[in-house]
Design an enzyme around this catalytic site. Structure first.
Site, short mmCIF file in Angstrom:
data_model
loop_
_atom_site.label_atom_id
_atom_site.label_comp_id
_atom_site.label_asym_id
_atom_site.label_seq_id
_atom_site.Cartn_x
_atom_site.Cartn_y
_atom_site.Cartn_z
N GLN B 82 0.83 -1.33 0.19
CA GLN B 82 -0.70 0.24 -0.06
C GLN B 82 0.82 0.86 -0.32
OE1 GLN B 82 -2.66 1.40 0.05
NE2 GLN B 82 -2.08 3.64 1.57
N THR B 83 0.55 2.17 -1.10
CA THR B 83 1.69 3.77 -0.43
C THR B 83 -0.38 4.51 -1.51
OG1 THR B 83 3.09 4.26 -1.59
CG2 THR B 83 2.84 2.96 -3.15
N ARG B 84 0.34 5.73 -0.88
CA ARG B 84 0.09 6.88 -0.95
C ARG B 84 0.52 7.97 -1.28
NH1 ARG B 84 -0.34 8.10 4.49
NH2 ARG B 84 0.86 10.43 5.23
N HIS B 88 10.39 5.84 -3.65
CA HIS B 88 10.86 5.84 -3.81
C HIS B 88 12.26 4.47 -3.71
CE1 HIS B 88 10.71 9.92 -4.05
NE2 HIS B 88 10.01 9.98 -2.90
N HIS B 91 11.65 2.10 -0.72
CA HIS B 91 9.91 1.73 -0.91
C HIS B 91 10.40 0.26 -1.71
CE1 HIS B 91 8.33 5.55 -0.44
NE2 HIS B 91 8.23 5.21 1.06
N GLY B 175 4.38 -0.71 7.04
CA GLY B 175 5.66 -0.15 7.92
C GLY B 175 5.74 0.85 8.52
N ARG B 176 6.53 1.52 8.71
CA ARG B 176 6.46 2.35 10.72
C ARG B 176 5.41 3.14 9.93
NH1 ARG B 176 11.94 4.15 13.56
NH2 ARG B 176 11.24 5.14 13.93
N ASP B 177 4.87 3.37 11.00
CA ASP B 177 3.51 5.27 11.03
C ASP B 177 3.00 4.77 9.96
OD1 ASP B 177 2.12 6.91 12.34
OD2 ASP B 177 3.78 8.53 11.68
N HIS B 178 2.81 3.25 10.37
CA HIS B 178 1.71 3.03 7.93
C HIS B 178 0.51 3.45 8.87
CE1 HIS B 178 0.23 -0.26 5.56
NE2 HIS B 178 -0.65 0.50 5.72
N ALA B 179 -0.03 4.91 7.93
CA ALA B 179 -1.25 5.27 7.45
C ALA B 179 -0.98 6.63 8.37
CB ALA B 179 -2.61 4.38 7.17
#
Lengths: 271, 271
Positions: B82-84, B88, B91, B175-179
């Site tokens: 998932q990404t917004r 880079h 990721h 990931g770290r601090d996801h969303a």
């Protein structure tokens, strides 16, 4: 030390066929079985062999000891890595990929008898210690597994996984042609055998990896699964090529080996 | 299109507190809930919104379609990402680490409404297409998820995982601090919430990752879990730093962004 309860005759040919899938004496594991005495003893084990000395022995932890270290560090998931070779960047990459998703790593080289041509355990130990410099100290444990290498491919991969479960690992890295020798086993036969076993019976999660290399276009370590570029862009050397370089006094390139490891191997070859 | 069966009043403040853990209107998700009409309708859904057009729409696959692609390719394990944001190298590294142990990857950017300051979906799509050039075509599927970003941190991470399960993924990168947004949630709160849920109820395996960076001493991408070197050796930029560089007409360095991605972002900022 064994208290002899029974003396029996082994069927060494059948044993070779069942364990190695071949009775070819050119196979080092088969040669080891066929070269052993026909008569064998069985009974309760009273004492194990004396601990090894030197730098190899200093890292020989028992399963209770590694489990203790993992518990102290609060690791819920631990990846085990088996090797009988020096750790090059390809192995470091696989270990780090797995470590990214786990709490800790057990770098667990086998230091028992290996076949001719394999790098001696003392040299490898120095190289493993050097590679630790590329890991955070609180995320990796280096310990030795005192056991003979059997080169039995798929079946030995299962043994390797079960042994690491006993040492407290939750995950186990299975490479291409794991524990293989020559061309007796297919490149993914060990991974397929492990994948075919019921997860709850195995009790340790196998992590399947392909061979890794440095890709100049990616500017990164990768495998055929993660890099789309042609082989000409890849820095990959066979064991034979590395041995030839070392024999010629030439260190493997930094994309292949950490400089510290390359120097240790070079020193060992020049002796 | 909804066949209205019920009209009711939402308790928007309670909803904000339960979903976001805060009623602070500075939180973009909270603002979205509190800014919505108090009156809401419910009933059976008759039709969904019209498909998006353009390059974003071309990549909008339904769960049945992604599952179909995975089955065609014979993938037993698929990692969802998932990404917004633009992808880079950090990721790319996380995705490749996970892909090394899986059969395939679903690069699944969210392209619905995002907050001010986030890179528009059209620009991101071009960047995702460029990043595909660094993956083997037969190992990755790029598809868009048309959904609003809620910035609800831990609870949205669970939603993100469940949605990817529906799309056919077996593993999901967290990931770290996801969303997350601002400092409303702890860096590993989303990973901890996912880890606390029973595996069989979740039905998708969360893969926990820390932030990645290029390390000059390692000569590799790494995280704090896999690199022992001091921050001075690391190439890491915050979103704010990247935006400042782009605004000044300066591309992020190749250790941070692929050149193709850097150029696309630069072009978008210069427009």
């Amino acid at each position: 030390m064994v208290e002899v309860a029974e003396v029996f005759e082994r069927d060494r040919w059948a044993e070779a066929e069942l364990v190695y899938g071949t009775t070819d004496v050119a196979h080092p594991g088969v040669a080891r079985v066929l070269g052993a005495p026909r008569r064998a003893v069985a009974g309760p084990v009273q004492a194990l062999v004396e601990p090894l000395g030197g730098p190899v022995g200093a890292r020989a932890l028992t399963p209770a000891q590694t489990r203790g270290v993992f518990a102290e560090r609060g690791w819920g998931t631990v990846v085990g890595f088996q090797t009988r070779n020096p750790v090059h960047r390809a192995h470091e990459y696989l270990m780090k990929c797995a470590l990214e998703m786990a709490d800790g790593l057990l770098l667990h080289p086998l230091v028992g008898p290996t076949k001719d041509g394999d790098v001696p355990a003392e040299v490898r130990m120095a190289a493993y210690e050097a590679v630790l410099g590329y890991f955070p100290a609180d995320r990796v444990v280096l310990a030795t597994l005192v056991a003979p290498m059997r080169y039995a491919g798929p079946r030995e991969a299962v043994l390797h996984a079960l042994v690491r479960k006993n040492y407290g690992c939750t995950h186990f890295i299975v490479g291409r042609d794991h524990a293989g020798v020559g061309s007796y086993y297919g490149p993914f036969q060990a991974q397929d055998l492990l994948a075919s076993l019921p997860a709850e019976e195995l009790g340790i999660v196998p992590l399947r990896f392909d061979n890794a290399f440095w890709c100049r276009r990616c500017g990164a370590m990768a495998t055929a699964k993660t890099c789309p570029h042609p082989p000409a862009e890849h820095v990959a050397l066979s064991g034979t090529q590395v041995r030839a370089m070392l024999a010629a006094g030439q260190p493997p390139p930094p994309e292949f080996s950490r400089a510290e490891v390359a120097q240790l191997l070079l020193d060992a070859y020049q002796r």
